[in-house]
Design a protein around this motif. Structure first.
Motif, PDB file in Angstrom:
ATOM      1  N   THR A  82       0.845  -1.190   0.000  1.00  0.00           N
ATOM      2  CA  THR A  82       0.000   0.000   0.000  1.00  0.00           C
ATOM      3  C   THR A  82       0.878   1.238   0.000  1.00  0.00           C
ATOM      4  OG1 THR A  82      -1.719  -1.166   1.226  1.00  0.00           O
ATOM      5  CG2 THR A  82      -1.837   1.232   1.226  1.00  0.00           C
ATOM      6  N   VAL A  83       0.585   2.157  -0.921  1.00  0.00           N
ATOM      7  CA  VAL A  83       1.334   3.404  -1.044  1.00  0.00           C
ATOM      8  C   VAL A  83       0.362   4.576  -1.105  1.00  0.00           C
ATOM      9  CG1 VAL A  83       3.374   2.384  -2.129  1.00  0.00           C
ATOM     10  CG2 VAL A  83       1.453   3.094  -3.551  1.00  0.00           C
ATOM     11  N   SER A  84       0.891   5.780  -0.905  1.00  0.00           N
ATOM     12  CA  SER A  84       0.025   6.960  -0.862  1.00  0.00           C
ATOM     13  C   SER A  84       0.249   7.943  -2.004  1.00  0.00           C
ATOM     14  CB  SER A  84       0.214   7.684   0.481  1.00  0.00           C
ATOM     15  OG  SER A  84       1.580   8.046   0.642  1.00  0.00           O
ATOM     16  N   SER A  85       1.317   7.777  -2.781  1.00  0.00           N
ATOM     17  CA  SER A  85       1.614   8.711  -3.882  1.00  0.00           C
ATOM     18  C   SER A  85       2.649   8.081  -4.810  1.00  0.00           C
ATOM     19  CB  SER A  85       2.173  10.027  -3.328  1.00  0.00           C
ATOM     20  OG  SER A  85       3.442   9.798  -2.728  1.00  0.00           O
ATOM     21  N   ALA A  86       2.890   8.735  -5.931  1.00  0.00           N
ATOM     22  CA  ALA A  86       3.927   8.250  -6.846  1.00  0.00           C
ATOM     23  C   ALA A  86       5.299   8.292  -6.171  1.00  0.00           C
ATOM     24  CB  ALA A  86       3.938   9.096  -8.120  1.00  0.00           C
ATOM     25  N   GLU A  87       5.556   9.341  -5.418  1.00  0.00           N
ATOM     26  CA  GLU A  87       6.834   9.457  -4.719  1.00  0.00           C
ATOM     27  C   GLU A  87       6.987   8.339  -3.673  1.00  0.00           C
ATOM     28  OE1 GLU A  87       5.773  13.253  -6.564  1.00  0.00           O
ATOM     29  OE2 GLU A  87       4.656  11.954  -5.221  1.00  0.00           O
ATOM     30  N   HIS A  88       5.910   8.045  -2.958  1.00  0.00           N
ATOM     31  CA  HIS A  88       5.938   6.961  -1.975  1.00  0.00           C
ATOM     32  C   HIS A  88       6.203   5.625  -2.672  1.00  0.00           C
ATOM     33  CE1 HIS A  88       3.712   4.584   1.394  1.00  0.00           C
ATOM     34  NE2 HIS A  88       5.020   4.581   1.598  1.00  0.00           N
ATOM     35  N   THR A  89       5.614   5.436  -3.866  1.00  0.00           N
ATOM     36  CA  THR A  89       5.845   4.214  -4.635  1.00  0.00           C
ATOM     37  C   THR A  89       7.323   4.048  -4.948  1.00  0.00           C
ATOM     38  OG1 THR A  89       3.645   4.381  -5.618  1.00  0.00           O
ATOM     39  CG2 THR A  89       5.238   2.943  -6.734  1.00  0.00           C
ATOM     40  N   ILE A  90       7.959   5.106  -5.437  1.00  0.00           N
ATOM     41  CA  ILE A  90       9.393   5.050  -5.756  1.00  0.00           C
ATOM     42  C   ILE A  90      10.206   4.732  -4.515  1.00  0.00           C
ATOM     43  CG2 ILE A  90      11.383   6.418  -6.507  1.00  0.00           C
ATOM     44  CD1 ILE A  90       9.575   5.509  -8.764  1.00  0.00           C
ATOM     45  N   GLU A  91       9.883   5.361  -3.396  1.00  0.00           N
ATOM     46  CA  GLU A  91      10.601   5.076  -2.147  1.00  0.00           C
ATOM     47  C   GLU A  91      10.472   3.599  -1.762  1.00  0.00           C
ATOM     48  OE1 GLU A  91       8.957   7.705   0.777  1.00  0.00           O
ATOM     49  OE2 GLU A  91       9.670   9.496  -0.269  1.00  0.00           O
ATOM     50  N   GLU A  92       9.256   3.062  -1.879  1.00  0.00           N
ATOM     51  CA  GLU A  92       9.027   1.668  -1.506  1.00  0.00           C
ATOM     52  C   GLU A  92       9.709   0.699  -2.467  1.00  0.00           C
ATOM     53  OE1 GLU A  92       7.185   0.331   1.402  1.00  0.00           O
ATOM     54  OE2 GLU A  92       8.092   2.291   1.775  1.00  0.00           O
ATOM     55  N   VAL A  93       9.682   1.005  -3.754  1.00  0.00           N
ATOM     56  CA  VAL A  93      10.375   0.155  -4.732  1.00  0.00           C
ATOM     57  C   VAL A  93      11.860   0.097  -4.395  1.00  0.00           C
ATOM     58  CG1 VAL A  93      11.128   0.010  -7.149  1.00  0.00           C
ATOM     59  CG2 VAL A  93       8.719   0.424  -6.606  1.00  0.00           C
TER      60      VAL A  93
END
Length: 131
Positions: A82-93
């Motif tokens: 679960t992510v909250s934004s595109a930036e959060h997605t990149i951080e999690e990846v």
């Protein structure tokens, strides 16, 4: 809220257990998605053979029951995040799948595929460059 109540009523009247066999989910900020059962985001898995794609990570923001990402997020073939934004997605990846953190000022051309493209698009937007 109101949208959840409307969704519940749509499922009751037209959902999988009715002759209409429609699937409903929260879509985006204000919508309700509607599709025939089986035509949710899990549909894409038909085109990703298990032997070629044994591990699939999915990043979504509407991963709770009734959310547009829920079915794929919960699917047995998927490792859901679960992510909250595109930036959060990149951080999690980067945190989960890559060894180095993302750079804020330049794109990384070392990684390949989707991650590189998303990272570049975020960098390009921040720099005002067309993608």
């Amino acid at each position: 809220g109101l949208r959840a109540r409307v969704l519940a009523e749509l499922v009751r009247q037209f959902g999988p257990d009715t002759p209409y066999r429609l699937s409903f989910s929260i879509g985006g900020q204000i919508g309700i998605d509607c599709a025939p059962c089986g035509w949710d985001k899990t549909f894409c898995l038909r085109f990703l053979p298990v032997d070629q794609f044994p591990t699939i990570h999915f990043f979504g923001d509407k991963t709770q029951p009734g959310g547009g990402d829920y079915e794929l997020f919960e699917h047995e073939r998927i490792i859901g995040h679960t992510v909250s934004s595109a930036e959060h997605t990149i951080e999690e990846v980067h945190r989960l799948l890559l060894s180095k953190p993302p750079t804020a000022t330049t794109p990384s051309f070392i990684e390949s595929g989707f991650t590189q493209r998303v990272e570049y698009e975020l960098w390009a937007r921040a720099q005002g460059v067309g993608t």
